[in-house]
Design a protein around this motif. Structure first.
Motif, PDB file in Angstrom:
ATOM      1  N   VAL A  74       0.835  -1.206   0.000  1.00  0.00           N
ATOM      2  CA  VAL A  74       0.000   0.000   0.000  1.00  0.00           C
ATOM      3  C   VAL A  74       0.868   1.255   0.000  1.00  0.00           C
ATOM      4  CG1 VAL A  74      -1.658   1.331   1.352  1.00  0.00           C
ATOM      5  CG2 VAL A  74      -1.995  -1.127   1.050  1.00  0.00           C
ATOM      6  N   LEU A  75       1.940   1.265   0.813  1.00  0.00           N
ATOM      7  CA  LEU A  75       2.832   2.428   0.853  1.00  0.00           C
ATOM      8  C   LEU A  75       3.515   2.658  -0.491  1.00  0.00           C
ATOM      9  CD1 LEU A  75       4.460   2.013   4.394  1.00  0.00           C
ATOM     10  CD2 LEU A  75       2.746   3.707   3.679  1.00  0.00           C
ATOM     11  N   LEU A  77       2.357   1.781  -3.410  1.00  0.00           N
ATOM     12  CA  LEU A  77       1.337   2.256  -4.347  1.00  0.00           C
ATOM     13  C   LEU A  77       1.041   3.739  -4.123  1.00  0.00           C
ATOM     14  CD1 LEU A  77      -0.657   1.588  -6.578  1.00  0.00           C
ATOM     15  CD2 LEU A  77      -2.310   0.910  -4.821  1.00  0.00           C
ATOM     16  N   ILE A  78       0.948   4.154  -2.859  1.00  0.00           N
ATOM     17  CA  ILE A  78       0.712   5.569  -2.552  1.00  0.00           C
ATOM     18  C   ILE A  78       1.879   6.426  -3.045  1.00  0.00           C
ATOM     19  CG2 ILE A  78       0.481   7.235  -0.670  1.00  0.00           C
ATOM     20  CD1 ILE A  78      -1.059   5.115   0.882  1.00  0.00           C
ATOM     21  N   ASP A  79       3.093   5.934  -2.848  1.00  0.00           N
ATOM     22  CA  ASP A  79       4.283   6.660  -3.293  1.00  0.00           C
ATOM     23  C   ASP A  79       4.283   6.829  -4.810  1.00  0.00           C
ATOM     24  OD1 ASP A  79       6.683   7.978  -3.165  1.00  0.00           O
ATOM     25  OD2 ASP A  79       7.890   6.147  -3.058  1.00  0.00           O
ATOM     26  N   LEU A 122       1.677   6.785  -6.840  1.00  0.00           N
ATOM     27  CA  LEU A 122       0.606   7.715  -7.225  1.00  0.00           C
ATOM     28  C   LEU A 122       1.007   9.162  -6.953  1.00  0.00           C
ATOM     29  CD1 LEU A 122      -2.555   5.796  -5.961  1.00  0.00           C
ATOM     30  CD2 LEU A 122      -1.831   6.149  -8.330  1.00  0.00           C
ATOM     31  N   ALA A 123       1.655   9.392  -5.805  1.00  0.00           N
ATOM     32  CA  ALA A 123       2.079  10.752  -5.475  1.00  0.00           C
ATOM     33  C   ALA A 123       3.134  11.260  -6.452  1.00  0.00           C
ATOM     34  CB  ALA A 123       2.614  10.791  -4.043  1.00  0.00           C
TER      35      ALA A 123
END
Length: 236
Positions: free
Chosen positions: A115-116, A118-120, A122-123
């Motif tokens: 999840v981390l 994936l968030i990275d 996307l950001a």
């Protein structure tokens, strides 16, 4: 193509001259014999395999809906796919359910890391954090490699459901270090499956089942089970 099979010559009782051995033909002649055709699965067996993989994907998707159970669901799905791949039939449900239950807690850290990442990604892709395209490409490459290692670990767990996650990851990393394609190939297959699932979300259950099957087939070529038994057995 017809192959001629040679047969030993037996010495005759009278003068020791060689004579043809009996082949069941009344004339005693050694006639050429055709090899037996190799048995291949017909369309019904292939259809049954596709149906079973789709069913596995649907069950894995339903079991992964709480998100924190994603790793446990994939582990049980990997075991089911491996059994179907090797034995030609689906495994019993209760052992899979037990494996799913005992894999939930050990699998939570892997879900959080995924999840981390994936968030990275996307950001970075939206310009919310500094770094631009170079950092995005590097992060995507690292995430892809880690995904390949995780896929190998899932294959190891599928081959032996009693394998501890730490041992499975250790084996997967050792295989990646020795032969990078062992992780890169399933990672590329995972990227294709990921974008297919994004394009047509309704195919997510099908994609999961078929991707697990592809991971086992690829790993059997690049990281076979004999290499595990040869010194890096994941259950050790």
């Amino acid at each position: 193509m017809t192959r001629f099979r040679s047969r030993p010559l037996a010495a005759s009782a009278a003068g020791g001259a060689p004579a043809l051995t009996s082949t069941g033909d009344p004339s005693g002649m050694d006639w050429p014999r055709e090899d037996e055709p190799e048995a291949r699965p017909d369309w019904r067996e292939r259809f049954a395999l596709g149906t079973d993989l789709a069913l596995i994907g649907v069950v894995v998707t339903a079991a992964a809906l709480p998100v924190l159970t994603l790793t446990a669901a994939l582990a049980a799905g990997s075991t089911a796919v491996h059994h179907r791949y090797r034995e030609g039939r689906l495994p019993a449900f209760r052992p899979l359910l037990r494996q799913y239950g005992r894999s939930i807690l050990p699998g939570i850290p892997f879900v959080l890391v995924a999840v981390l990442l994936l968030i990275d990604l996307l950001a970075l892709s939206r310009g919310l954090v500094p770094g631009g395209t170079p950092v995005l490409l590097v992060t995507a490459g690292v995430a892809g490699l880690l995904a390949g290692v995780a896929t190998l670990a899932l294959v190891a767990v599928g081959r032996d459901p009693d394998t501890p996650w730490r041992a499975a990851l250790s084996w997967a990393w050792s295989r990646t270090s020795a032969r990078p394609w062992a992780a890169i190939a399933p990672a590329l297959a995972g990227v294709m499956a990921f974008f297919l699932a994004l394009s047509v979300p309704a195919t997510i259950p099908l994609v999961i089942g078929f991707h697990l099957f592809a991971a086992h087939v690829i790993s059997d070529r690049l990281a076979p089970a004999s290499s595990i038994r040869g010194g890096h057995h994941p259950s050790a």
